[in-house]
Design an enzyme around this catalytic site. Structure first.
Site, PDB file in Angstrom:
ATOM      1  N   VAL A 121      42.953  46.453  36.057  1.00  0.00           N
ATOM      2  CA  VAL A 121      42.984  46.082  34.972  1.00  0.00           C
ATOM      3  C   VAL A 121      44.745  46.378  34.923  1.00  0.00           C
ATOM      4  CG1 VAL A 121      43.643  45.926  32.747  1.00  0.00           C
ATOM      5  CG2 VAL A 121      41.435  46.725  33.865  1.00  0.00           C
ATOM      6  N   LYS A 193      39.067  42.576  31.715  1.00  0.00           N
ATOM      7  CA  LYS A 193      40.140  43.424  30.783  1.00  0.00           C
ATOM      8  C   LYS A 193      40.166  44.076  30.324  1.00  0.00           C
ATOM      9  CE  LYS A 193      42.687  41.853  35.534  1.00  0.00           C
ATOM     10  NZ  LYS A 193      43.541  40.533  35.270  1.00  0.00           N
TER      11      LYS A 193
HETATM   12  N1  HSE Z   1      43.416  36.697  38.990  1.00  0.00           N
HETATM   13  C1  HSE Z   1      44.359  38.080  38.749  1.00  0.00           C
HETATM   14  C2  HSE Z   1      45.546  37.223  37.684  1.00  0.00           C
HETATM   15  C3  HSE Z   1      44.629  39.261  39.706  1.00  0.00           C
HETATM   16  O1  HSE Z   1      45.939  37.161  38.182  1.00  0.00           O
HETATM   17  O2  HSE Z   1      45.593  38.579  37.023  1.00  0.00           O
HETATM   18  C4  HSE Z   1      44.914  40.558  39.187  1.00  0.00           C
HETATM   19  O3  HSE Z   1      43.748  40.969  38.062  1.00  0.00           O
END
Ligand code: HSE
Length: 323
Positions: A121, A193
């Site tokens: 996260v 997250k």
């Molecule tokens: N795809 C995720 C983002 C990567 O853009 O935040 C990091 O967790």
């Protein structure tokens, strides 16, 4: 010596290897052990990638059967594989580090086990550490965060006039997006997250279905222009509020006044405001996705850099010495 088996050598995995090499001496000094990558596991051995100085294999069994490996670093993004590896490591008394938010959101019991998941996260922000340790004497009242760098980047690009599709493609080229970018743009990644943070902050297993999730897929350039006319910006905000009626969790696009702390979180950066009952409001900010090379050393906030200098002649018209 800590011998590492690393699973997944994409943008993040290669960045981890590079940092381990670059800071080998520093890390040894800090940990009291040398940290050495012994083996890497990748899906496609034939894929073009920079050379590495450890053995590569396509089977995770090679890593699991290697008795020298005492730390597994999982950066594959695959949920079931990551869970299997976590179970194996815990059973064998090996160290386990993962950035796999989807897996941790599904198997929240692991969050309370001795594993490392700081990067799951907020990327480089020590937000997990703050909730686990720094704020441990507080009842957490709320968490509000810009937790998906891809969406934040897309919204900023759209605000500059770019189309959703082109902005998304750029985020993918820069290595910010998930393998399936729908996870980002639908709000699911932010929800995963949020569940990790909420499980740490409020305890217990929280179902994904209890989070109201909306993404940014329906947002048009006109919406961003309208927000601007109102003195606001649009952010994909993950929110957890503990109130008398219980815990409410949501992810969705919101209008934030330009003066709001989280409105300052630009591009692929992430930010979170956590409110504790004793400490009050705390704010966390940093790079949220991509590897080391993709995150500019000059922070986005420097766009609005104040004049740094000595103030003299207090009480009079300030005479600022720049430099
Ligand atoms: N795809 C995720 C983002 C990567 O853009 O935040 C990091 O967790």
């Amino acid at each position: 010596m800590v011998q590492i088996g690393i699973v997944g050598l994409g943008c993040v995995g290669l960045s981890v290897v590079e940092i381990l090499n670059k800071h080998a001496a520093l890390l040894e000094q800090r940990c009291g052990h040398a940290l050495v990558v012994k083996r890497g596991v990748v899906r496609d051995l034939a894929k073009k990638r920079p050379p590495v100085d450890f053995a590569l294999s396509a089977s995770v069994d090679d890593l699991l059967n290697d008795p020298d490996i005492n730390l597994i670093v999982e950066l594959s993004g695959q949920v079931d594989l990551a869970y299997q590896l976590a179970r194996h490591a815990l059973k064998q008394g090996k160290g386990f580090v993962t950035a796999n938010k989807a897996m941790l959101a599904k198997h929240q019991e692991l969050i309370h086990q001795p594993i490392g998941f700081e990067a799951s996260v907020g990327g480089g922000i020590p937000l997990i550490k703050a909730l686990k340790e720094g704020l441990s004497a507080n009842a957490i009242l709320s968490i509000e965060g810009v937790l998906n760098g891809t969406c934040n980047f897309i919204l900023e690009q759209m605000d500059l006039g770019q189309s959703f599709e082109v902005a998304l493609q750029r985020a993918q080229e820069l290595g910010y997006a998930e393998a399936s970018a729908h996870l980002d743009t639908s709000g699911q990644d932010s929800a995963h997250k949020l569940l990790i943070l909420a499980s740490l902050a409020f305890g217990g297993k929280i179902a994904l279905s209890s989070v109201e999730v909306r993404g940014i897929e329906g947002i048009a350039n006109a919406d961003l222009a309208h927000a601007k006319r109102l003195g606001c910006c649009v952010k994909l905000l993950a929110q957890a509020h503990q109130e008398k009626g219980g815990l409410t969790l949501s992810v969705g696009p919101v209008l934030l006044p330009q003066s709001h702390l989280l409105a300052q979180v630009k591009g692929v950066m992430n930010g979170a405001v956590v409110v504790g009952d004793s400490v009050g409001e705390t704010f966390y900010y940093g790079a949220g996705g991509g590897g080391e090379k993709l995150n500019p050393l000059v922070p986005w906030s420097s766009r609005a850099k104040p004049h740094l200098g000595r103030l003299t002649n207090f009480g009079q018209s300030p005479d600022i010495v720049l430099g």
